[in-house]
Design an enzyme around this catalytic site. Structure first.
Site, PDB file in Angstrom:
ATOM      1  N   TYR A  37       0.826  -1.215   0.000  1.00 50.60           N
ATOM      2  CA  TYR A  37       0.000   0.000   0.000  1.00 50.60           C
ATOM      3  C   TYR A  37       0.860   1.266   0.000  1.00 50.60           C
ATOM      4  CZ  TYR A  37      -4.723  -1.877   0.757  1.00 50.60           C
ATOM      5  OH  TYR A  37      -5.944  -2.478   0.617  1.00 50.60           O
TER       6      TYR A  37
ATOM      7  N   LYS B 195       2.994 -15.383   2.066  1.00 49.08           N
ATOM      8  CA  LYS B 195       3.164 -16.111   0.807  1.00 49.08           C
ATOM      9  C   LYS B 195       4.653 -16.428   0.688  1.00 49.08           C
ATOM     10  CE  LYS B 195       1.659 -17.763  -3.117  1.00 49.08           C
ATOM     11  NZ  LYS B 195       0.807 -18.974  -3.203  1.00 49.08           N
TER      12      LYS B 195
ATOM     13  N   ASP C 140      -3.105 -18.215   0.164  1.00 46.09           N
ATOM     14  CA  ASP C 140      -4.116 -18.861  -0.687  1.00 46.09           C
ATOM     15  C   ASP C 140      -4.839 -19.968   0.083  1.00 46.09           C
ATOM     16  OD1 ASP C 140      -1.696 -20.228  -0.665  1.00 46.09           O
ATOM     17  OD2 ASP C 140      -1.765 -20.809  -2.780  1.00 46.09           O
TER      18      ASP C 140
ATOM     19  N   ASP D 168      -6.370  -7.014   3.941  1.00 48.56           N
ATOM     20  CA  ASP D 168      -7.499  -6.338   3.290  1.00 48.56           C
ATOM     21  C   ASP D 168      -8.427  -7.373   2.661  1.00 48.56           C
ATOM     22  OD1 ASP D 168      -9.004  -4.179   2.139  1.00 48.56           O
ATOM     23  OD2 ASP D 168      -8.042  -4.645   0.224  1.00 48.56           O
TER      24      ASP D 168
ATOM     25  N   ASP E 290     -12.333  -8.988   4.182  1.00 49.67           N
ATOM     26  CA  ASP E 290     -13.611  -8.948   3.463  1.00 49.67           C
ATOM     27  C   ASP E 290     -14.207 -10.345   3.379  1.00 49.67           C
ATOM     28  OD1 ASP E 290     -13.428  -6.185   2.871  1.00 49.67           O
ATOM     29  OD2 ASP E 290     -14.335  -6.509   0.895  1.00 49.67           O
TER      30      ASP E 290
HETATM   31  C1  IPM Z   1     -10.398  -1.153   3.908  1.00 48.63           C
HETATM   32  C2  IPM Z   1     -10.640  -0.503   2.581  1.00 48.63           C
HETATM   33  C3  IPM Z   1      -9.473   0.415   2.260  1.00 48.63           C
HETATM   34  C4  IPM Z   1      -8.225  -0.440   2.182  1.00 48.63           C
HETATM   35  C5  IPM Z   1      -9.626   1.246   0.975  1.00 48.63           C
HETATM   36  C6  IPM Z   1     -10.899   2.062   0.989  1.00 48.63           C
HETATM   37  C7  IPM Z   1      -8.438   2.128   0.731  1.00 48.63           C
HETATM   38  O1  IPM Z   1     -10.856  -1.463   1.603  1.00 48.63           O
HETATM   39  O2  IPM Z   1     -10.299  -0.445   4.926  1.00 48.63           O
HETATM   40  O3  IPM Z   1     -10.322  -2.386   3.972  1.00 48.63           O
HETATM   41  O4  IPM Z   1      -7.927  -1.034   1.137  1.00 48.63           O
HETATM   42  O5  IPM Z   1      -7.517  -0.528   3.193  1.00 48.63           O
HETATM   43 MN    MN Z   2     -10.898  -3.504   2.337  1.00 44.86          MN
END
Ligand code: IPM
Ligand code: MN
Length: 364
Positions: A142, A192, A224, A248, A252
């Site tokens: 990042y 990884k 993975d 990240d 999710d």
């Molecule tokens: C998160 C989001 C952010 C990230 C984006 C909005 C920059 O997806 O907080 O997980 O990738 O960290």
């Molecule tokens: Mn995210």
């Protein structure tokens, strides 16, 4: 009454709707313990760009650093998608995380019993899941330099750099081991290492830290495989520690274990600062309709009480109000599955019920 000032950055899309609810609940819960919460609000992200011509101003960054505790709604939306990288709403968030030095991003994945049926995964797979994802937040790909796009030999090239130092890895690893001591005493480090140089350093550095924590069990998993294990058998995990990009993606994925990404709070900590945000995005498709699920934002202020305000009782009060609201059957559309005893509700209805619950608990 003692007074405590926090900065609120409602941001874009559903950000303002869920932030309002979270602030109301935070104020009510803290008042029950004689703490008055004062808020200073600033435009941020796309809304910041529209107001100030940049997604976050230096003044806002300074204010956040001064007051240390920040509640953020969400950033982004199609309206700002064509802006250059440094003016995009997401740039503001990355800058804020970096400036505050909040390198440890805690994303607790807990399945509320009332929602075990709301996930797309089988109930017996997810029931009882309780994972703490510890994502490194201010390093890795990042932020790694160099990063650029260039033309070379008639071809266009883009470069991002995945880079970690030993000390960056070790400070987040230490946070993971410390957290595990209050839980099931198990850390799974995700990397990884079969391909990436930075992952091999990651693994080695985490192992060095593990020696300071002989009471905590360390395991390693390739990212993975981890993506697969998370939906195959999520109960195997206690604390998971990983880099920025992997964290990240995996968080999710893990959000779906809870029924909806609308349930997931986060706390980002470092240097005495605390940034609190729901993990869900700005959801521009449902913004302004009064149907946004405010529970992730509300759970985020519970984390603010716990980690920054050091008000554990207020945190517990808010978390118990969230459980009650779900037990009572309230469901925003993202959670609604037409189960018996549940009904479709809007953001405001949930807010009203949460405030009632907090007030009831404050009296007893
Ligand atoms: C998160 C989001 C952010 C990230 C984006 C909005 C920059 O997806 O907080 O997980 O990738 O960290
Ligand atoms: Mn995210």
């Amino acid at each position: 009454m003692t007074k405590q000032t926090i900065i609120t950055l409602p941001g874009d899309g559903i950000g303002p709707e869920v932030t309002t609810v979270a602030v109301d609940v935070l104020k009510a819960a803290c008042r029950a313990f004689d703490v008055e919460i004062e808020t200073i609000e600033r435009p941020f992200g796309g809304t910041g760009y529209d107001t100030d011509g940049e997604p976050v101003t230096q003044e806002t960054l300074e204010l956040c650093k001064k007051h240390k505790f920040v509640l953020l709604g969400a950033v982004g939306g199609p309206k700002w998608d064509d802006l250059s990288a440094d003016l995009r709403p997401e740039a503001a968030l990355l800058k804020l995380r970096r400036e505050l030095g909040v390198y440890a991003n805690l994303r607790p994945i807990q399945v509320y019993p009332a929602l075990a049926g709301a996930s797309t995964l089988k109930e017996d797979v997810i029931a009882g899941t309780d994972i703490l994802i510890m994502r490194e937040l201010t390093g890795g790909i990042y932020f790694g330099e160099p990063r650029f796009t260039t033309e070379h030999k008639g071809e266009i090239w883009s470069v991002d750099t995945m880079k970690y130092s030993r000390s960056e890895i070790q400070r987040i690893a230490r946070k993971a081991f410390e957290a595990a001591r209050f839980r099931d005493k198990r850390v799974c480090s995700v990397d990884k290492a079969n391909v990436l140089e930075s992952s091999r350093l990651w693994r080695k550095s985490v192992e060095e830290v593990a020696e300071e924590f002989p009471d905590v069990e360390l395991s390693h998993m390739l990212v993975d495989n981890c993506a697969m294990q998370l939906i195959r058998n999520p109960k195997q995990f206690d604390v998971m520690v990983t880099g920025n990009l992997f964290g990240d993606i995996l968080s999710d994925e893990a959000a779906m274990l809870t029924g909806s990404i609308g349930m997931l709070p986060s706390a980002s900590l470092g240097d005495g600062n605390g940034l609190y945000e729901p993990v869900h995005g700005s959801a521009p498709d449902i913004a302004g309709q009064g149907v946004a699920n405010p529970l992730a934002a509300v759970a985020s202020v519970a984390l603010m009480c716990r980690y920054s305000l050091k008000m554990e009782e207020a945190a517990a009060m808010i978390e118990s109000a969230i459980r009650s609201v779900l037990d009572d059957g309230y469901r925003t559309p993202d959670l609604f599955a037409d189960e018996e005893g549940t009904f479709r509700s809007g953001t405001t209805e949930i807010s009203v019920r949460l405030l009632e619950l907090v007030k009831e608990k404050a009296v007893v």
